[in-house]
Design an enzyme around this catalytic site. Structure first.
Site, PDB file in Angstrom:
ATOM      1  N   GLY A 185       0.084  12.759   7.124  1.00 30.31           N
ATOM      2  CA  GLY A 185      -0.037  12.939   5.683  1.00 30.31           C
ATOM      3  C   GLY A 185      -1.411  12.537   5.207  1.00 30.31           C
ATOM      4  N   GLY A 188      -4.956   9.678  -1.518  1.00 30.81           N
ATOM      5  CA  GLY A 188      -6.241   9.477  -2.165  1.00 30.81           C
ATOM      6  C   GLY A 188      -7.177   8.568  -1.396  1.00 30.81           C
ATOM      7  N   GLY A 192      -7.148   8.164   2.084  1.00 25.20           N
ATOM      8  CA  GLY A 192      -7.408   8.560   3.461  1.00 25.20           C
ATOM      9  C   GLY A 192      -6.236   9.288   4.081  1.00 25.20           C
ATOM     10  N   LYS A 221      -3.517   4.449   9.642  1.00 27.09           N
ATOM     11  CA  LYS A 221      -4.082   4.807   8.337  1.00 27.09           C
ATOM     12  C   LYS A 221      -5.599   4.720   8.446  1.00 27.09           C
ATOM     13  CE  LYS A 221      -4.165   3.479   3.467  1.00 27.09           C
ATOM     14  NZ  LYS A 221      -3.672   2.537   2.452  1.00 27.09           N
ATOM     15  N   ASP A 231       1.643   0.934  -7.211  1.00 27.05           N
ATOM     16  CA  ASP A 231       1.660   2.346  -6.830  1.00 27.05           C
ATOM     17  C   ASP A 231       2.978   2.693  -6.147  1.00 27.05           C
ATOM     18  OD1 ASP A 231       0.610   4.890  -6.784  1.00 27.05           O
ATOM     19  OD2 ASP A 231      -0.481   4.625  -4.914  1.00 27.05           O
TER      20      ASP A 231
END
Length: 657
Positions: free
Chosen positions: A343, A346, A348, A364, A461
């Protein structure tokens, strides 16, 4: 070597006009304030000029950048080079201009610098994409006059108008042409615009400059007019770098002048090329040295993070967190192959990796151009290392090497909750019992963050794509790059940098920049209603036949006694009506406009786990941020920098508040 380089650049700037008086550069110190910019602004300006100079060496002749985080000290900068100049010449011109612009405008917050091969501009106000024809500076050769006014009208205006139309349509917004006058004389034209304005604005700017020629240079054979958004030039001698004959056929004297110019050109090119190669070699060595030092410094930061005093309680940073070698990560992800991509967000991209022992990991990879810098990276590492809960994703290792910032997590094979809800096949397999288990797990994870860990953590978030599901469909909250932690009794803060995702952000956070544990409660309420309905609180839902946000749609159904109509049709055979109605009411309590009216997560967990609890009646949620475009428009009382996510892409822009 530096003085040789500077001399070579000045020769380059002087050379095209060697046949007249020296016309090397022009500048405009735009702002009229007598108060010098702050030291922070000056630091940001120096950083900006350095970035623009570096960028010009690898760009196609145009770039704009900003420097600084505080709007009061932010500086905006732009450059563009002549369309016929290569990257080396462009970079040399920007280097030359960036040194002189600070000298000629030492205490100005806005300035423009024109050199024959480039334009450099900076300001404390955002001018990107805005047409500007003032200030304008005309230049002309006093020695080359027409004998009559009419010659200008018959030659220059007609010829240059055609060039303006042609040049404004090119991708580089740049045009050149050699004009034949009566078969015996030649004229050389050049037009160019900033590439952040439209083609129509480019034509307007150039035509405006051409009109101004009648006021300054009507009887001149050679003239130039400079403005912030465009430049127009008209010459009797060739000044272009390619595509135009080197000289005008004529007398022996003209031929000798041409040979002299050619010789000078060869000397300049050779000297410049030699210096450029030497500078390039030195720059590469210096850049690599800086990168090594930066890597070492960041490694020291992380080492310090993982070597804190262990005499505190179990909430200290986990000193067992290893630093995984970059070579191991590259091998496990097949050099970050697209086939391994899980996936993208925003900050990375996330990749799946398989270690040599067969263990699966999720990597990540922080984007090099991401707004998430080392502070957010450090923030995520420290928080995840401190926080241990079955409903939080587990961090296995991290890596900072060769300008890469990497976080290695446990791999969760069922992807994200967002993926499960959007996929009709997966959504059908996600029955009510599993959805209720996910709701309870998220609530318990948030309760741990807000009340049970040593530091009170606000996620900021929380959304479906940040809820990952393990092999048993247990939820785990992920992505702590934007999280904030508090000690003691502190539970709220104010920020000018609003970050998060439209549709999940609480009203007090969007409007005032005020965030607290109740901001996360609002996001949880949105998430709960999405899980029940299988719908996302985004513009697609807003623009559907319902014509309202998911929150107001759920409220209307619940208040009319039709709450069960909200249920995802995929689970209509598995849900328990009483449980669904209770969850809808809890969700509506969580998304109330007033933060004080929302329950705490401890109350939410209690309400979810009790069959006999009496729930209060929610107030209609009048506020819902659901945008129909990715442009943010709002007006309040102060300045703010907003970073939001629209369709899972993070956008950052500055706007009035």
């Amino acid at each position: 070597m530096f003085y040789l380089w500077l001399l070579a650049i000045k020769l380059i700037c002087f050379f095209p006009f060697a046949y007249t008086e020296p016309l090397d550069y022009r500048y405009a110190c735009v702002d009229k304030s007598s108060v010098p910019p702050s030291s922070t602004y000056q630091t940001n300006l120096n950083n900006l000029l350095s970035v623009l100079t570096s960028d010009s060496a690898i760009s196609n002749g145009f770039g704009n950048r900003t420097s600084g985080n505080d709007l009061n000290d932010m500086v905006y900068g732009l450059y563009f080079c002549r369309g016929d100049a290569n990257a080396t010449l462009c970079n040399s011109c920007i280097q030359y201009s960036s040194k002189l612009i600070k000298q000629v405008c030492p205490n100005n917050a806005s300035a423009i610098f024109w050199c024959p091969f480039c334009l450099l501009r900076y300001s404390n106000k955002n001018f990107f994409g805005k047409l500007a024809v003032r200030p304008r500076i005309p230049m002309f050769d006093k020695t080359q006059n027409f004998t009559s006014v009419g010659e200008f009208d018959s030659d220059a205006r007609i010829l240059m108008n055609g060039l303006i139309q042609m040049g404004s349509q090119t991708p580089l917004m740049f045009g050149t042409h050699m004009f034949n006058i009566n078969g015996t004389q030649r004229r050389y034209g050049w037009v160019q615009c900033n590439r952040d304005i439209t083609r129509e604005e480019c034509r307007t700017c150039l035509s405006n400059m051409l009109d101004d020629v009648e006021n300054c240079c009507m009887q001149k054979r050679v003239w130039r007019v400079f403005s912030p958004s465009c430049v127009i030039m008209y010459e009797t001698q060739p000044f272009l770098l390619k595509g135009i004959p080197d000289d005008v056929p004529g007398s022996q004297k003209a031929k000798e002048r041409g040979e002299t110019r050619s010789l000078i050109q060869i000397i300049i090119i050779v000297v410049t090329a030699t210096i450029a190669v030497a500078l390039l070699a030195f720059s590469r060595y210096y850049y690599r040295s800086l990168e090594r030092k930066k890597d070492e410094k960041e490694m020291q930061i992380l080492d310090a993070m993982f070597s804190q005093d262990q005499s505190n309680n179990e909430e200290n940073v986990n000193t067992d967190l290893p630093m995984m070698p970059l070579s191991t990560i590259l091998k496990s992800t097949n050099n970050f192959s697209d086939k391994c991509k899980l996936g993208e967000g925003g900050f990375g991209t996330v990749y799946k990796g398989v270690l040599a022992d067969g263990r699966e990991i999720a990597v990540k990879r922080l984007s090099k151009t991401s707004v998430q810098g080392v502070e957010e990276f450090k923030n995520e590492v420290m928080l995840i290392a401190k926080l241990q809960h079955r409903n939080l994703v587990r961090l296995l290792a991290c890596c900072i090497k060769q300008n890469e910032k990497l976080l290695i997590y446990e791999y969760l094979r069922n992807s994200s909750l967002d993926f499960q809800l959007r996929d009709t096949v997966k959504g059908a397999q996600l029955d009510w019992k599993q959805r209720l288990n996910i709701i309870n797990g998220i609530a318990k994870g948030l309760l741990y963050l807000h009340e049970d860990s040593r530091l009170r953590v606000i996620h900021r978030d929380l959304k479906a794509s940040n809820i990952l599901l393990d092999h048993e469909m247990n939820p785990k909250i992920s992505d702590f790059g934007l999280a904030r932690s508090f000690g003691g009794d502190q539970g709220e803060a104010n920020t000018v940098r609003v970050v998060g995702t439209y549709g999940y952000m609480a009203p007090e956070y969007v409007i005032e920049g005020l965030f607290s544990i109740k901001s996360d409660v609002f996001s949880f309420g949105v998430l709960l209603l999405e899980i029940i309905s299988g719908q996302r609180n985004n513009k697609k839902f807003y623009l559907s036949e319902r014509g309202q946000s998911l929150l107001t749609y759920a409220w209307n159904l619940w208040s009319e006694g039709k709450g069960l109509e909200l249920v995802d049709p995929l689970i209509e055979n598995s849900y328990v009506p009483s449980e669904v109605l209770k969850c809808i009411q809890i969700g509506l309590l969580c998304v109330q406009d007033n933060a004080a009216d929302r329950p705490t997560m401890s109350s939410v967990v209690h309400m979810l786990g009790s069959d006999n609890v009496t729930l209060p009646s929610p107030i209609c949620p009048s506020f819902s941020v659901v945008r129909t475009t990715s442009t943010i428009e709002r007006g309040t009382s102060s300045n703010a920098s907003t970073s939001v996510t629209v369709n899972e892409l993070t956008l950052s822009e500055v706007m009035p508040r």
